[in-house]
Scaffold this motif. Sequence first.
Motif, PDB file in Angstrom:
ATOM      1  N   GLU A 133       0.843  -1.187   0.000  1.00 28.90           N
ATOM      2  CA  GLU A 133       0.000   0.000   0.000  1.00 28.90           C
ATOM      3  C   GLU A 133       0.882   1.241   0.000  1.00 28.90           C
ATOM      4  OE1 GLU A 133      -2.752  -0.422   3.272  1.00 28.90           O
ATOM      5  OE2 GLU A 133      -3.194  -2.500   2.695  1.00 28.90           O
ATOM      6  N   VAL A 134       0.555   2.205  -0.862  1.00 30.68           N
ATOM      7  CA  VAL A 134       1.421   3.368  -1.048  1.00 30.68           C
ATOM      8  C   VAL A 134       0.617   4.660  -0.950  1.00 30.68           C
ATOM      9  CG1 VAL A 134       2.943   2.016  -2.544  1.00 30.68           C
ATOM     10  CG2 VAL A 134       1.162   3.438  -3.574  1.00 30.68           C
ATOM     11  N   ALA A 135       1.330   5.738  -0.638  1.00 24.49           N
ATOM     12  CA  ALA A 135       0.712   7.063  -0.603  1.00 24.49           C
ATOM     13  C   ALA A 135       1.684   8.156  -1.027  1.00 24.49           C
ATOM     14  CB  ALA A 135       0.168   7.365   0.805  1.00 24.49           C
ATOM     15  N   ASP A 136       2.979   7.858  -1.050  1.00 23.91           N
ATOM     16  CA  ASP A 136       3.977   8.863  -1.395  1.00 23.91           C
ATOM     17  C   ASP A 136       3.893   9.239  -2.868  1.00 23.91           C
ATOM     18  OD1 ASP A 136       4.876   8.773   1.183  1.00 23.91           O
ATOM     19  OD2 ASP A 136       6.621   7.497   0.749  1.00 23.91           O
ATOM     20  N   ARG A 137       4.214  10.495  -3.148  1.00 23.41           N
ATOM     21  CA  ARG A 137       4.145  10.983  -4.523  1.00 23.41           C
ATOM     22  C   ARG A 137       5.083  10.203  -5.447  1.00 23.41           C
ATOM     23  NH1 ARG A 137       1.905  15.506  -6.753  1.00 23.41           N
ATOM     24  NH2 ARG A 137       2.705  16.067  -8.821  1.00 23.41           N
ATOM     25  N   ALA A 138       6.246   9.805  -4.928  1.00 22.32           N
ATOM     26  CA  ALA A 138       7.192   9.061  -5.766  1.00 22.32           C
ATOM     27  C   ALA A 138       6.570   7.765  -6.270  1.00 22.32           C
ATOM     28  CB  ALA A 138       8.474   8.775  -4.983  1.00 22.32           C
ATOM     29  N   ASP A 139       5.814   7.084  -5.416  1.00 20.41           N
ATOM     30  CA  ASP A 139       5.144   5.846  -5.842  1.00 20.41           C
ATOM     31  C   ASP A 139       4.016   6.141  -6.822  1.00 20.41           C
ATOM     32  OD1 ASP A 139       6.547   3.725  -4.486  1.00 20.41           O
ATOM     33  OD2 ASP A 139       5.697   4.470  -2.615  1.00 20.41           O
ATOM     34  N   LEU A 140       3.310   7.245  -6.614  1.00 18.14           N
ATOM     35  CA  LEU A 140       2.241   7.613  -7.545  1.00 18.14           C
ATOM     36  C   LEU A 140       2.821   7.942  -8.918  1.00 18.14           C
ATOM     37  CD1 LEU A 140      -0.019   9.823  -5.237  1.00 18.14           C
ATOM     38  CD2 LEU A 140      -0.100   7.349  -5.608  1.00 18.14           C
ATOM     39  N   GLU A 141       4.007   8.544  -8.945  1.00 13.78           N
ATOM     40  CA  GLU A 141       4.662   8.821 -10.225  1.00 13.78           C
ATOM     41  C   GLU A 141       5.064   7.517 -10.918  1.00 13.78           C
ATOM     42  OE1 GLU A 141       7.775  11.429  -9.005  1.00 13.78           O
ATOM     43  OE2 GLU A 141       6.523  13.241  -9.134  1.00 13.78           O
ATOM     44  N   ARG A 142       5.472   6.526 -10.141  1.00 13.72           N
ATOM     45  CA  ARG A 142       5.797   5.217 -10.730  1.00 13.72           C
ATOM     46  C   ARG A 142       4.548   4.551 -11.305  1.00 13.72           C
ATOM     47  NH1 ARG A 142       8.043   1.506  -6.612  1.00 13.72           N
ATOM     48  NH2 ARG A 142       8.703   0.242  -8.409  1.00 13.72           N
ATOM     49  N   ILE A 143       3.407   4.733 -10.626  1.00 12.73           N
ATOM     50  CA  ILE A 143       2.145   4.201 -11.150  1.00 12.73           C
ATOM     51  C   ILE A 143       1.825   4.846 -12.495  1.00 12.73           C
ATOM     52  CG2 ILE A 143      -0.356   4.139 -10.806  1.00 12.73           C
ATOM     53  CD1 ILE A 143       0.188   3.877  -7.802  1.00 12.73           C
ATOM     54  N   ALA A 144       1.943   6.175 -12.565  1.00 13.62           N
ATOM     55  CA  ALA A 144       1.646   6.878 -13.811  1.00 13.62           C
ATOM     56  C   ALA A 144       2.567   6.405 -14.933  1.00 13.62           C
ATOM     57  CB  ALA A 144       1.783   8.387 -13.604  1.00 13.62           C
ATOM     58  N   ALA A 145       3.838   6.183 -14.619  1.00 13.67           N
ATOM     59  CA  ALA A 145       4.787   5.708 -15.632  1.00 13.67           C
ATOM     60  C   ALA A 145       4.432   4.301 -16.101  1.00 13.67           C
ATOM     61  CB  ALA A 145       6.205   5.747 -15.069  1.00 13.67           C
ATOM     62  N   MET A 146       4.057   3.426 -15.154  1.00 12.16           N
ATOM     63  CA  MET A 146       3.663   2.067 -15.516  1.00 12.16           C
ATOM     64  C   MET A 146       2.417   2.083 -16.391  1.00 12.16           C
ATOM     65  SD  MET A 146       1.264  -0.494 -14.661  1.00 12.16           S
ATOM     66  CE  MET A 146       0.668   0.005 -13.036  1.00 12.16           C
ATOM     67  N   GLU A 147       1.412   2.897 -16.024  1.00 12.66           N
ATOM     68  CA  GLU A 147       0.190   2.963 -16.814  1.00 12.66           C
ATOM     69  C   GLU A 147       0.453   3.550 -18.202  1.00 12.66           C
ATOM     70  OE1 GLU A 147      -3.528   3.987 -15.537  1.00 12.66           O
ATOM     71  OE2 GLU A 147      -3.538   2.598 -13.844  1.00 12.66           O
ATOM     72  N   ALA A 148       1.371   4.524 -18.291  1.00 11.89           N
ATOM     73  CA  ALA A 148       1.726   5.083 -19.592  1.00 11.89           C
ATOM     74  C   ALA A 148       2.339   4.007 -20.482  1.00 11.89           C
ATOM     75  CB  ALA A 148       2.697   6.247 -19.416  1.00 11.89           C
ATOM     76  N   GLU A 149       3.145   3.119 -19.876  1.00 13.29           N
ATOM     77  CA  GLU A 149       3.734   2.021 -20.640  1.00 13.29           C
ATOM     78  C   GLU A 149       2.650   1.050 -21.118  1.00 13.29           C
ATOM     79  OE1 GLU A 149       6.983  -1.608 -20.035  1.00 13.29           O
ATOM     80  OE2 GLU A 149       6.896   0.041 -18.585  1.00 13.29           O
ATOM     81  N   VAL A 150       1.664   0.787 -20.259  1.00 15.10           N
ATOM     82  CA  VAL A 150       0.596  -0.143 -20.619  1.00 15.10           C
ATOM     83  C   VAL A 150      -0.281   0.419 -21.730  1.00 15.10           C
ATOM     84  CG1 VAL A 150      -1.516  -1.254 -19.796  1.00 15.10           C
ATOM     85  CG2 VAL A 150       0.548  -1.283 -18.371  1.00 15.10           C
ATOM     86  N   TRP A 151      -0.669   1.688 -21.606  1.00 13.25           N
ATOM     87  CA  TRP A 151      -1.688   2.257 -22.491  1.00 13.25           C
ATOM     88  C   TRP A 151      -1.130   3.119 -23.613  1.00 13.25           C
ATOM     89  CZ3 TRP A 151      -5.966  -0.223 -21.999  1.00 13.25           C
ATOM     90  CH2 TRP A 151      -6.323  -0.762 -20.750  1.00 13.25           C
ATOM     91  N   GLY A 152       0.157   3.469 -23.537  1.00 12.15           N
ATOM     92  CA  GLY A 152       0.763   4.236 -24.614  1.00 12.15           C
ATOM     93  C   GLY A 152       0.356   5.687 -24.663  1.00 12.15           C
ATOM     94  N   ASP A 153      -0.061   6.243 -23.521  1.00 10.21           N
ATOM     95  CA  ASP A 153      -0.376   7.669 -23.472  1.00 10.21           C
ATOM     96  C   ASP A 153       0.033   8.236 -22.122  1.00 10.21           C
ATOM     97  OD1 ASP A 153      -2.320   6.770 -21.717  1.00 10.21           O
ATOM     98  OD2 ASP A 153      -3.994   7.112 -23.072  1.00 10.21           O
ATOM     99  N   ASP A 154      -0.068   9.550 -21.985  1.00  7.88           N
ATOM    100  CA  ASP A 154       0.367  10.235 -20.774  1.00  7.88           C
ATOM    101  C   ASP A 154      -0.653  10.017 -19.657  1.00  7.88           C
ATOM    102  OD1 ASP A 154       1.462  11.889 -18.875  1.00  7.88           O
ATOM    103  OD2 ASP A 154       1.039  13.760 -19.942  1.00  7.88           O
ATOM    104  N   ARG A 155      -0.206   9.495 -18.535  1.00  2.59           N
ATOM    105  CA  ARG A 155      -1.078   9.294 -17.371  1.00  2.59           C
ATOM    106  C   ARG A 155      -0.650  10.169 -16.192  1.00  2.59           C
ATOM    107  NH1 ARG A 155      -5.008   5.126 -18.098  1.00  2.59           N
ATOM    108  NH2 ARG A 155      -5.097   4.956 -20.357  1.00  2.59           N
ATOM    109  N   GLY A 156       0.057  11.256 -16.479  1.00  2.00           N
ATOM    110  CA  GLY A 156       0.550  12.127 -15.419  1.00  2.00           C
ATOM    111  C   GLY A 156      -0.537  12.718 -14.549  1.00  2.00           C
ATOM    112  N   HIS A 157      -1.766  12.846 -15.102  1.00  2.00           N
ATOM    113  CA  HIS A 157      -2.851  13.425 -14.311  1.00  2.00           C
ATOM    114  C   HIS A 157      -3.172  12.582 -13.078  1.00  2.00           C
ATOM    115  CE1 HIS A 157      -4.858  10.568 -17.042  1.00  2.00           C
ATOM    116  NE2 HIS A 157      -5.724  10.402 -16.071  1.00  2.00           N
TER     117      HIS A 157
END
Length: 265
Positions: A133-157
Amino acid sequence: MSDLDAATLRTAYDRQLRPDIPDPVPAGVTVERDGPLVRILGLDHRGFLTYRDLGGLTGADLDALIVRQRELFRRRGEAVEWKLYGHDEPADLADRLRAAGFVPEDPETVVVGPVAPLAAAVPLLPEGVRLREVADRADLERIAAMEAEVWGDDRGHLVDGLSREIAADPQSITVVVAEADGTMVSAGWVRYVAGTGFATLWGGSTLPSWRRRGVYRALVTHRARLAAQRDRTLLQVDASAQSRPILERLGFVPVTTTTPYVYTP
């Protein structure tokens, strides 16, 4: 389950989860009302329009409501999503949205399932994978990067959106990641909707090389346990075509469909 069960679950969904308004409202988010419609600004990368029902509006009155939203977001230079459900009335609502310039995106299926059996299940994770379980911004940024890799678009929001939700009320949401050898392979979050018996599941994107290995299922089970700890009895997911079969095997019941209709200035 029988059709009656599905109808009962849909009624519970409509009464308890619609309109879909964040509670508490995160900093920087504005909630406005226009008749039966709720307009949410600043929550995500685009505006959001939600409602329980449209109060019987039809014809010219309904068209005027739709056009007001389009024009407001045109002036803002911002895209907006009208979340249309398969059982919404009137029956020609989708046609009226398209006529006003709203474009449909991929539909999803709203599924609802009981918490208790899922919370009691034993997740079978692949060797070397752990949930955290995570809450730190650094982990949320890793989530966005992983989702961008999966979906091929920017998930920074996702980073700002989840950060603000956690800051507004850390007890209203839990973000869970699956990791293997330091690599984030999947992630999902669960929202505990205030004043209801529901928890709602979001995310669940998984790297292609880790699919069909039980990671997504384990994320669902873990979040069901978190929901049970908070006395929630039902889980709800807007399921993609990929996740729907998995969720149905876990006991979720399709109750309706949902299609984002998006206007982009």
